[in-house]
Design an enzyme around this catalytic site. Sequence first.
Site, PDB file in Angstrom:
ATOM      1  N   MET A  30       0.842  -1.203   0.000  1.00  0.00           N
ATOM      2  CA  MET A  30       0.000   0.000   0.000  1.00  0.00           C
ATOM      3  C   MET A  30       0.878   1.254   0.000  1.00  0.00           C
ATOM      4  O   MET A  30       0.403   2.357   0.267  1.00  0.00           O
ATOM      5  CB  MET A  30      -0.932  -0.003   1.208  1.00  0.00           C
ATOM      6  CG  MET A  30      -1.912  -1.175   1.169  1.00  0.00           C
ATOM      7  SD  MET A  30      -3.424  -0.884   2.091  1.00  0.00           S
ATOM      8  CE  MET A  30      -2.795  -0.700   3.743  1.00  0.00           C
ATOM      9  N   LEU A  33       6.716   3.224   1.582  1.00  0.00           N
ATOM     10  CA  LEU A  33       7.608   2.080   1.753  1.00  0.00           C
ATOM     11  C   LEU A  33       8.647   2.305   2.850  1.00  0.00           C
ATOM     12  O   LEU A  33       9.130   3.420   3.048  1.00  0.00           O
ATOM     13  CB  LEU A  33       8.310   1.775   0.426  1.00  0.00           C
ATOM     14  CG  LEU A  33       7.376   1.477  -0.751  1.00  0.00           C
ATOM     15  CD1 LEU A  33       8.191   1.211  -2.020  1.00  0.00           C
ATOM     16  CD2 LEU A  33       6.451   0.297  -0.451  1.00  0.00           C
ATOM     17  N   HIS A  37       9.155  -3.397   3.710  1.00  0.00           N
ATOM     18  CA  HIS A  37       8.756  -3.614   2.313  1.00  0.00           C
ATOM     19  C   HIS A  37       9.981  -3.946   1.455  1.00  0.00           C
ATOM     20  O   HIS A  37       9.936  -4.829   0.589  1.00  0.00           O
ATOM     21  CB  HIS A  37       8.131  -2.346   1.727  1.00  0.00           C
ATOM     22  CG  HIS A  37       6.847  -1.915   2.355  1.00  0.00           C
ATOM     23  ND1 HIS A  37       6.724  -0.730   3.032  1.00  0.00           N
ATOM     24  CD2 HIS A  37       5.610  -2.490   2.367  1.00  0.00           C
ATOM     25  CE1 HIS A  37       5.482  -0.589   3.448  1.00  0.00           C
ATOM     26  NE2 HIS A  37       4.785  -1.646   3.071  1.00  0.00           N
ATOM     27  N   GLY A 148       4.752 -10.295   3.943  1.00  0.00           N
ATOM     28  CA  GLY A 148       5.485 -10.244   5.208  1.00  0.00           C
ATOM     29  C   GLY A 148       4.794 -11.020   6.320  1.00  0.00           C
ATOM     30  O   GLY A 148       3.568 -11.052   6.404  1.00  0.00           O
ATOM     31  N   SER A 187       4.065   1.238   8.030  1.00  0.00           N
ATOM     32  CA  SER A 187       3.772   2.583   7.495  1.00  0.00           C
ATOM     33  C   SER A 187       3.017   3.388   8.543  1.00  0.00           C
ATOM     34  O   SER A 187       3.127   4.614   8.600  1.00  0.00           O
ATOM     35  CB  SER A 187       2.923   2.470   6.229  1.00  0.00           C
ATOM     36  OG  SER A 187       3.565   1.639   5.291  1.00  0.00           O
TER      37      SER A 187
HETATM   38  P1  AMP Z   1       1.406  -2.901   3.476  1.00  0.00           P
HETATM   39  O1  AMP Z   1       1.972  -1.843   2.587  1.00  0.00           O
HETATM   40  O2  AMP Z   1       1.370  -2.525   4.916  1.00  0.00           O
HETATM   41  O3  AMP Z   1       0.118  -3.476   2.960  1.00  0.00           O
HETATM   42  O4  AMP Z   1       2.445  -4.099   3.407  1.00  0.00           O
HETATM   43  C1  AMP Z   1       2.820  -4.677   2.181  1.00  0.00           C
HETATM   44  C2  AMP Z   1       3.583  -5.949   2.447  1.00  0.00           C
HETATM   45  O5  AMP Z   1       4.738  -5.657   3.222  1.00  0.00           O
HETATM   46  C3  AMP Z   1       2.754  -6.972   3.249  1.00  0.00           C
HETATM   47  O6  AMP Z   1       3.016  -8.271   2.742  1.00  0.00           O
HETATM   48  C4  AMP Z   1       3.288  -6.807   4.640  1.00  0.00           C
HETATM   49  O7  AMP Z   1       3.178  -7.965   5.435  1.00  0.00           O
HETATM   50  C5  AMP Z   1       4.757  -6.493   4.364  1.00  0.00           C
HETATM   51  N1  AMP Z   1       5.348  -5.794   5.511  1.00  0.00           N
HETATM   52  C6  AMP Z   1       4.885  -4.670   6.117  1.00  0.00           C
HETATM   53  N2  AMP Z   1       5.675  -4.360   7.172  1.00  0.00           N
HETATM   54  C7  AMP Z   1       6.638  -5.309   7.230  1.00  0.00           C
HETATM   55  C8  AMP Z   1       7.751  -5.552   8.101  1.00  0.00           C
HETATM   56  N3  AMP Z   1       8.023  -4.770   9.129  1.00  0.00           N
HETATM   57  N4  AMP Z   1       8.532  -6.627   7.850  1.00  0.00           N
HETATM   58  C9  AMP Z   1       8.263  -7.447   6.799  1.00  0.00           C
HETATM   59  N5  AMP Z   1       7.231  -7.281   5.961  1.00  0.00           N
HETATM   60  C10 AMP Z   1       6.431  -6.227   6.163  1.00  0.00           C
END
Ligand code: AMP
Length: 291
Positions: A30, A33, A37, A148, A187
């Site tokens: 989303m 970053l 990410h 993640g 984020s």
């Molecule tokens: P989001 O932008 O929050 O939807 O996250 C996008 C992807 O990044 C998802 O698969 C999350 O699980 C992964 N993600 C977000 N934060 C982390 C983190 N701290 N460590 C590893 N992966 C993450």
Amino acid sequence: MQVLQTNEEVRRAVGVSHREGASIGLVPTMGYLHAGHMALVARARAECDRVAVSLFVNPTQFGPGEDLDRYPRDPDRDAALCREAGVDWLYTPSVSELYPHGPGTMVVPPAALTTSLCGAYRPGHFSGVATVVAKLFALWRPDRAYFGQKDFQQVVVIERLAEDLCFPLTVVQVPTTREPDGLAMSSRNVYLSAEERQIARTIPLALQAGWEAGQTPGATPAHVLLAARAVLAEAPQLSVQYLELVDPSTMAPAADLARPTVLALAAHLGRTRLIDNVSLAGPAPVPSPVS
Ligand code: AMP
């Protein structure tokens, strides 16, 4: 790096790539970053010929009163980070590109995986996630897709989605990236005031206490939960939604520690909702201080 906005552009890029026999790795995000990410991107870069990152704040996974409107955005910075990391395609569709008829056809993951933990507090959330991820899989036809473990219920739902809907791809789970004090990168951490940021440390410390209790011979789920709860009690500003020890394949409460278990929690700190988890079979969540 090419920036793609329309599904037609995606289909063309994917078609060329397939004709060249190149494998595609997809990292759905989303945006806004951070290093978490980028760990997914690095893994995709290492394992695939072409890497696509999607930036899309998906409205169908937000409930009424949640933070859809104030979700942080910085597309220029995101693009610079992706370019630096060797991403081939940055996909930034509009809402009408992905939802030309509004929400339309939705994917509903099995209730057994979505009625507990976050699903209990965010009705419809995992249906929104499953729907947008199914669209991304259908458009990008990736060989591998990266998610993640920070959002561990989400990755389990996606693994099931890929299997149930016969997507020919591998879902890759990437470990959680943490700040030096153990706070899981997110984020949403940008919402925290300086004081809240200090208090947020209690979350990984509580998981650490639970993890440590679980390493003790003869420990039970009750010991793990008690140890984590004792730490959380030190930060009354944290309003805990759930703290549970579950079997990650079923999301059911763990009966014992003989099988792999995940200690998961969600808490509000002011207006910010934070989630985190740790596998009792994996490494400790809080890195030991460097001596
Ligand atoms: P989001 O932008 O929050 O939807 O996250 C996008 C992807 O990044 C998802 O698969 C999350 O699980 C992964 N993600 C977000 N934060 C982390 C983190 N701290 N460590 C590893 N992966 C993450």
